[in-house]
Design a protein around this motif. Structure first.
Motif, PDB file in Angstrom:
ATOM      1  N   LEU A 109      24.553 -18.719  45.784  1.00 21.60           N
ATOM      2  CA  LEU A 109      23.601 -19.756  45.386  1.00 21.60           C
ATOM      3  C   LEU A 109      22.324 -19.585  46.195  1.00 21.60           C
ATOM      4  N   THR A 110      21.199 -19.466  45.499  1.00 20.87           N
ATOM      5  CA  THR A 110      19.900 -19.430  46.168  1.00 20.87           C
ATOM      6  C   THR A 110      19.203 -20.770  45.951  1.00 20.87           C
ATOM      7  N   VAL A 111      18.897 -21.439  47.050  1.00 27.35           N
ATOM      8  CA  VAL A 111      18.190 -22.720  47.023  1.00 27.35           C
ATOM      9  C   VAL A 111      16.783 -22.470  47.560  1.00 27.35           C
ATOM     10  N   VAL A 161      25.358 -19.089  50.476  1.00 27.14           N
ATOM     11  CA  VAL A 161      24.129 -19.783  50.082  1.00 27.14           C
ATOM     12  C   VAL A 161      22.949 -19.159  50.814  1.00 27.14           C
ATOM     13  N   ILE A 162      21.884 -18.910  50.070  1.00 31.11           N
ATOM     14  CA  ILE A 162      20.594 -18.508  50.645  1.00 31.11           C
ATOM     15  C   ILE A 162      19.676 -19.720  50.575  1.00 31.11           C
ATOM     16  N   LEU A 163      19.087 -20.081  51.705  1.00 29.61           N
ATOM     17  CA  LEU A 163      18.103 -21.161  51.739  1.00 29.61           C
ATOM     18  C   LEU A 163      16.753 -20.540  52.085  1.00 29.61           C
ATOM     19  N   VAL A 183      19.502 -10.380  52.868  1.00 26.33           N
ATOM     20  CA  VAL A 183      20.348 -11.571  52.883  1.00 26.33           C
ATOM     21  C   VAL A 183      21.411 -11.475  51.802  1.00 26.33           C
ATOM     22  N   ARG A 184      21.018 -11.043  50.606  1.00 26.11           N
ATOM     23  CA  ARG A 184      21.997 -10.908  49.520  1.00 26.11           C
ATOM     24  C   ARG A 184      23.059  -9.878  49.869  1.00 26.11           C
ATOM     25  N   GLU A 185      22.670  -8.767  50.484  1.00 25.12           N
ATOM     26  CA  GLU A 185      23.649  -7.748  50.879  1.00 25.12           C
ATOM     27  C   GLU A 185      24.651  -8.324  51.879  1.00 25.12           C
TER      28      GLU A 185
END
Length: 281
Positions: free
Chosen positions: A24-26, A72-74, A213-215
């Motif tokens: 989830l990217t916020v 989660v990415i913020l 970050v996704r990796e």
């Protein structure tokens, strides 16, 4: 409907939400004010992270746990700012009672980020000042672009950090460095943040930042969800304990893993030289 689908479908005024590959990217999206934290932003972040904290890993009607989000990415919209701080134009008119309610909700939000059963990574592009720095510090770790800058400038406004900065900054960079940064209100760049231990990695630009970050979270998503959740709980709880008590806590959490399906599957897959098929149970 899986939790990931429900979260992605939330209608938000100040947030962009996307779920891809169980991540989830916020994105806090108020670029006209450098993504400043207003009461609306805090309320919408709470609408996202409240259900995540209470429902991730919970069994659905079929008895299967919902691990449809594994990380989660913020981050903040645009290249100029992650979050430039609290919205001063709103704060300046608050009464002490209103300020207390505002900071109580913000502090509870940061606690939710810390206790979410999956990792939360702050992808800091540009300014992470005041409340923005405090939100980032409540994530599990911070990756930053070379253009990022960090600071707690509240004393210049006649204030002090109120969203956890007086507590978490010293945990990350040490007491003396935290005092100096808070007392002076000075801003530091990504290189100094890395040296102090505030930031884990520095990337050359925003694209490289989000890729990294996704990796990292893709690697997390390959592991046992229950083991990652247990590790996050144990690391956080052990922070405040003396070594002997921390070891006792770790032993208890380690032993509990032996009662999970994922431990049986993971060890069997290792012996059989195959990739494990974890169920999150």
């Amino acid at each position: 409907m899986a939790l990931a689908e429900r979260i992605a479908a939330l209608a938000c005024e100040t947030l962009d939400l996307e779920v891809s590959e169980e991540i989830l990217t916020v994105t806090i999206s108020r670029p006209e004010v450098l993504n400043a934290l207003s009461p609306v932003v805090i309320a919408e972040l709470r609408r996202v992270f409240g259900p995540l904290r209470s429902e991730l890993g919970r069994a659905d009607e079929t008895g299967r746990p919902d691990w449809s989000i594994r990380g989660v990415i913020l981050t903040g919209a645009g290249e100029k700012s992650f979050v430039a701080g609290a919205d001063i134009s709103v704060m300046r008119g608050m009464s002490p009672a209103e300020a207390d309610a505002y900071t109580a909700e913000a502090q509870e939000l940061t606690s939710w980020l810390e206790t979410l059963p999956v990792p939360v990574v702050a992808a800091v592009n540009g300014f992470a000042l005041g409340g923005g720095c405090e939100i980032a510090m409540s994530c599990d770790y911070i990756f930053a672009a070379e253009t990022a800058s960090f600071g707690q400038p509240e004393v210049g406004l006649g204030l002090i950090p109120g969203f956890g900065g007086c507590v978490r900054l010293q945990q990350l960079v040490g007491v003396a460095a935290a005092r100096e940064l808070i007392f002076t209100g000075r801003r530091i760049d990504a290189a100094e943040a890395l040296r102090l231990g505030l930031v884990l990695r520095v990337l050359p630009d925003q694209a490289a930042l989000l890729t990294a970050v996704r990796e990292s979270l893709r690697l997390v998503a390959r592991q046992s969800a229950v083991a990652v959740a247990a590790a996050k709980r144990t690391v956080r709880a052990a922070q405040a304990l003396p070594t002997d008590q921390g070891l006792e806590l770790e032993r208890s959490a380690f032993t509990a893993c032996f009662g999970t399906e994922d431990m049986a599957e993971g060890t069997a897959a290792f012996v059989e030289k195959r990739r494990p098929a974890f169920t999150g149970r």
